[in-house]
Design a protein around this motif. Structure first.
Motif, PDB file in Angstrom:
ATOM      1  N   VAL A 194      56.806 -47.602  65.802  1.00 52.69           N
ATOM      2  CA  VAL A 194      57.712 -47.844  64.676  1.00 52.69           C
ATOM      3  C   VAL A 194      59.032 -48.403  65.193  1.00 52.69           C
ATOM      4  CG1 VAL A 194      58.934 -46.799  62.744  1.00 52.69           C
ATOM      5  CG2 VAL A 194      56.634 -46.000  63.339  1.00 52.69           C
ATOM      6  N   GLU A 195      59.439 -49.534  64.599  1.00 53.13           N
ATOM      7  CA  GLU A 195      60.654 -50.226  65.011  1.00 53.13           C
ATOM      8  C   GLU A 195      61.737 -50.105  63.940  1.00 53.13           C
ATOM      9  OE1 GLU A 195      59.476 -54.243  65.490  1.00 53.13           O
ATOM     10  OE2 GLU A 195      58.107 -53.837  67.170  1.00 53.13           O
ATOM     11  N   HIS A 196      62.978 -50.312  64.366  1.00 54.23           N
ATOM     12  CA  HIS A 196      64.081 -50.374  63.409  1.00 54.23           C
ATOM     13  C   HIS A 196      64.009 -51.690  62.655  1.00 54.23           C
ATOM     14  CE1 HIS A 196      66.430 -46.806  64.526  1.00 54.23           C
ATOM     15  NE2 HIS A 196      65.990 -47.022  65.759  1.00 54.23           N
ATOM     16  N   GLY A 197      64.234 -51.645  61.367  1.00 50.11           N
ATOM     17  CA  GLY A 197      64.259 -52.844  60.545  1.00 50.11           C
ATOM     18  C   GLY A 197      65.617 -53.027  59.908  1.00 50.11           C
ATOM     19  N   ASP A 198      65.655 -53.750  58.766  1.00 51.75           N
ATOM     20  CA  ASP A 198      66.927 -53.980  58.093  1.00 51.75           C
ATOM     21  C   ASP A 198      67.317 -52.832  57.167  1.00 51.75           C
ATOM     22  OD1 ASP A 198      65.153 -54.314  55.981  1.00 51.75           O
ATOM     23  OD2 ASP A 198      65.283 -56.506  56.049  1.00 51.75           O
ATOM     24  N   LYS A 199      66.406 -51.849  57.023  1.00 52.00           N
ATOM     25  CA  LYS A 199      66.671 -50.606  56.271  1.00 52.00           C
ATOM     26  C   LYS A 199      66.950 -50.833  54.781  1.00 52.00           C
ATOM     27  CE  LYS A 199      68.203 -48.006  60.307  1.00 52.00           C
ATOM     28  NZ  LYS A 199      67.835 -49.050  61.293  1.00 52.00           N
ATOM     29  N   VAL A 200      66.499 -51.974  54.228  1.00 47.65           N
ATOM     30  CA  VAL A 200      66.671 -52.212  52.801  1.00 47.65           C
ATOM     31  C   VAL A 200      65.858 -51.199  52.002  1.00 47.65           C
ATOM     32  CG1 VAL A 200      66.236 -53.833  50.917  1.00 47.65           C
ATOM     33  CG2 VAL A 200      67.196 -54.660  53.066  1.00 47.65           C
ATOM     34  N   ASN A 210      58.338 -49.744  60.129  1.00 41.38           N
ATOM     35  CA  ASN A 210      58.041 -51.139  60.437  1.00 41.38           C
ATOM     36  C   ASN A 210      57.216 -51.263  61.723  1.00 41.38           C
ATOM     37  OD1 ASN A 210      59.649 -51.910  58.234  1.00 41.38           O
ATOM     38  ND2 ASN A 210      61.495 -51.845  59.485  1.00 41.38           N
ATOM     39  N   LEU A 211      56.096 -51.973  61.608  1.00 44.66           N
ATOM     40  CA  LEU A 211      55.214 -52.197  62.755  1.00 44.66           C
ATOM     41  C   LEU A 211      54.916 -53.681  62.888  1.00 44.66           C
ATOM     42  CD1 LEU A 211      52.511 -49.449  62.038  1.00 44.66           C
ATOM     43  CD2 LEU A 211      54.458 -49.236  63.565  1.00 44.66           C
ATOM     44  N   THR A 212      54.925 -54.182  64.121  1.00 44.39           N
ATOM     45  CA  THR A 212      54.470 -55.554  64.345  1.00 44.39           C
ATOM     46  C   THR A 212      52.943 -55.562  64.403  1.00 44.39           C
ATOM     47  OG1 THR A 212      54.623 -55.305  66.748  1.00 44.39           O
ATOM     48  CG2 THR A 212      56.561 -56.180  65.608  1.00 44.39           C
ATOM     49  N   LEU A 213      52.344 -56.698  64.070  1.00 44.47           N
ATOM     50  CA  LEU A 213      50.889 -56.792  64.014  1.00 44.47           C
ATOM     51  C   LEU A 213      50.265 -57.163  65.354  1.00 44.47           C
ATOM     52  CD1 LEU A 213      50.516 -58.579  60.568  1.00 44.47           C
ATOM     53  CD2 LEU A 213      50.324 -56.142  61.078  1.00 44.47           C
ATOM     54  N   ASP A 214      51.079 -57.643  66.287  1.00 46.63           N
ATOM     55  CA  ASP A 214      50.622 -57.958  67.640  1.00 46.63           C
ATOM     56  C   ASP A 214      49.340 -58.788  67.614  1.00 46.63           C
ATOM     57  OD1 ASP A 214      52.798 -56.707  68.836  1.00 46.63           O
ATOM     58  OD2 ASP A 214      51.832 -54.750  68.794  1.00 46.63           O
ATOM     59  N   LEU A 256      53.929 -55.038  59.178  1.00 48.95           N
ATOM     60  CA  LEU A 256      53.222 -54.007  58.429  1.00 48.95           C
ATOM     61  C   LEU A 256      54.262 -52.947  58.103  1.00 48.95           C
ATOM     62  CD1 LEU A 256      50.924 -52.186  57.392  1.00 48.95           C
ATOM     63  CD2 LEU A 256      50.427 -51.610  59.776  1.00 48.95           C
ATOM     64  N   GLU A 257      54.480 -52.695  56.796  1.00 54.64           N
ATOM     65  CA  GLU A 257      55.556 -51.796  56.367  1.00 54.64           C
ATOM     66  C   GLU A 257      54.993 -50.686  55.472  1.00 54.64           C
ATOM     67  OE1 GLU A 257      59.524 -54.266  55.694  1.00 54.64           O
ATOM     68  OE2 GLU A 257      57.844 -55.143  54.613  1.00 54.64           O
ATOM     69  N   TYR A 268      61.057 -43.423  63.999  1.00 54.79           N
ATOM     70  CA  TYR A 268      61.455 -44.477  64.933  1.00 54.79           C
ATOM     71  C   TYR A 268      61.022 -44.137  66.358  1.00 54.79           C
ATOM     72  CZ  TYR A 268      64.314 -46.353  61.162  1.00 54.79           C
ATOM     73  OH  TYR A 268      64.732 -46.875  59.964  1.00 54.79           O
ATOM     74  N   GLY A 269      60.400 -45.112  66.999  1.00 54.64           N
ATOM     75  CA  GLY A 269      59.960 -44.937  68.373  1.00 54.64           C
ATOM     76  C   GLY A 269      58.648 -44.208  68.520  1.00 54.64           C
ATOM     77  N   GLN A 270      58.069 -43.729  67.426  1.00 55.02           N
ATOM     78  CA  GLN A 270      56.803 -43.017  67.501  1.00 55.02           C
ATOM     79  C   GLN A 270      55.633 -43.980  67.277  1.00 55.02           C
ATOM     80  OE1 GLN A 270      56.217 -38.995  66.245  1.00 55.02           O
ATOM     81  NE2 GLN A 270      58.179 -38.966  65.158  1.00 55.02           N
ATOM     82  N   GLU A 271      54.501 -43.641  67.867  1.00 61.04           N
ATOM     83  CA  GLU A 271      53.298 -44.440  67.678  1.00 61.04           C
ATOM     84  C   GLU A 271      52.520 -43.876  66.499  1.00 61.04           C
ATOM     85  OE1 GLU A 271      49.722 -46.442  70.340  1.00 61.04           O
ATOM     86  OE2 GLU A 271      50.619 -44.548  71.005  1.00 61.04           O
ATOM     87  N   ILE A 272      52.194 -44.740  65.564  1.00 60.71           N
ATOM     88  CA  ILE A 272      51.423 -44.319  64.397  1.00 60.71           C
ATOM     89  C   ILE A 272      50.255 -45.278  64.189  1.00 60.71           C
ATOM     90  CG2 ILE A 272      53.444 -43.292  63.280  1.00 60.71           C
ATOM     91  CD1 ILE A 272      53.472 -45.653  61.336  1.00 60.71           C
ATOM     92  N   GLU A 273      49.273 -44.798  63.456  1.00 63.53           N
ATOM     93  CA  GLU A 273      48.120 -45.622  63.100  1.00 63.53           C
ATOM     94  C   GLU A 273      48.017 -45.652  61.581  1.00 63.53           C
ATOM     95  OE1 GLU A 273      44.196 -45.857  65.404  1.00 63.53           O
ATOM     96  OE2 GLU A 273      43.730 -44.483  63.753  1.00 63.53           O
ATOM     97  N   VAL A 274      47.895 -46.849  61.035  1.00 63.39           N
ATOM     98  CA  VAL A 274      47.870 -47.025  59.582  1.00 63.39           C
ATOM     99  C   VAL A 274      46.500 -47.570  59.180  1.00 63.39           C
ATOM    100  CG1 VAL A 274      48.939 -48.158  57.595  1.00 63.39           C
ATOM    101  CG2 VAL A 274      50.351 -47.480  59.567  1.00 63.39           C
TER     102      VAL A 274
END
Length: 312
Positions: A194-200, A210-214, A256-257, A268-274
């Motif tokens: 999980v990454e920091h985003g714009d927090k809207v 927020n996760l990147t799809l890699d 992926l949000e 934030y900073g944790q690994e999650i699976e969606v």
């Protein structure tokens, strides 16, 4: 579970193993049948069982420009192979050297001498060696010359057609995660940090992780009913997620949000699976935050209903 690299020496206790040989990216019904046969065979003879995979995928080596198409990460595959009952996962590092290995050397030098394999199980359409010249018949013939037994498993059928990774990718691209799950035997799941985003989302009452799809395959962009799993704790969360470029915001950014219901912790900073359970609607651009918020409320209500029904 042991994680083996084909470039390294095979540990002594694992020589003489029965190996399920293939790519096994999605580890779908067909892959599970091949792996299951290898595991049963190994148990019958009191041998270790190993499930192989390739990283990077051979397609990535030959067509580096190809869009992302992976269905699992290596970490996910390791967990799936362990759950299937295998002793170890063997990762073939696919590079120019492996790509140029002849079919004869693949069996004699790699499988026999280097890895010490006693038996191999593949799908009927498995190919190997430089130019994919090796096939099932060649594997049986070359294997026999080196004391390696070989078995092939026929395709697994579902709805009148063979189960394949291509069918799964097509289903996901068409917004059909249920169809993909039927072939996988589980929901398609994306994993990331999980990454920091714009927090809207936080400012409008719908905070997202927020996760990147890699390197994952891109499913149809849109809103999904999802479940999340926090890997560190195993906690399961329910939610709704957007996959796409967020057309209501500038600049566009592919993410992926997931928004998880009734959860207020810090991810934030944790690994999650969606895991994707149902496609609710396509991505849309809204003229105002109020319009977006109203639609998100509807999406979350629908996702709650879908996930509640699935749990009963």
């Amino acid at each position: 579970m042991r994680w083996l690299d084909h470039r390294e020496a095979m540990p002594g206790p694992l020589r003489g193993a029965i190996i399920a040989l293939g790519n096994f990216d999605g580890f779908h019904r067909g892959h599970q049948a091949v792996a299951g046969e290898a595991i049963r065979w190994a148990h019958e003879e009191g041998r270790p069982s190993i499930i192989a995979t390739f990283d990077p995928h051979p397609v990535r080596h030959f067509r580096p420009e190809a869009p992302p198409f992976r269905l699992t990460t290596l970490e996910q595959r390791q967990e799936l192979y362990l759950a299937a009952g295998a002793t170890a996962m063997l990762v073939f590092h696919f590079d120019a050297e492996l790509a140029s290995t002849s079919a004869e050397d693949y069996v004699g030098r790699l499988l026999h001498e280097h890895l010490g394999v006693a038996g191999v199980v593949t799908g009927e359409d498995f190919t190997f060696g430089k130019g994919a010249r090796g096939n099932r018949a060649m594997l049986e013939r070359l294997g026999a010359a080196h004391g390696i037994a070989a078995r092939a498993v026929p395709p697994v059928m579902h709805d009148g057609a063979p189960v394949s990774s291509s069918r799964i990718r097509d289903a996901l691209r068409q917004g059909d995660p249920q169809g993909a799950a039927a072939l996988l035997t589980r929901p398609f799941a994306l994993r990331g940090i999980v990454e920091h985003g714009d927090k809207v989302g936080r400012t409008i009452g719908y905070p997202t992780a927020n996760l990147t799809l890699d390197s994952y395959l891109r499913p149809a962009y849109g809103i999904y009913a999802v479940t999340g799993r926090i890997l560190a704790t195993g906690q399961i969360l329910k939610g709704a997620a957007n996959i796409g470029i967020r057309p209501s915001f500038d600049p566009p950014k592919e993410l992926l949000e997931p928004h998880f219901f009734d959860f207020s912790g810090d991810l934030y900073g944790q690994e999650i699976e969606v895991a994707l359970h149902r496609y609710l609607r396509g991505e849309a651009k809204f003229d105002s935050l109020d319009a977006l918020t109203t639609q998100m409320e509807r999406d979350c209500e629908e996702a709650r209903s879908v996930l509640s029904a699935a749990a009963t």
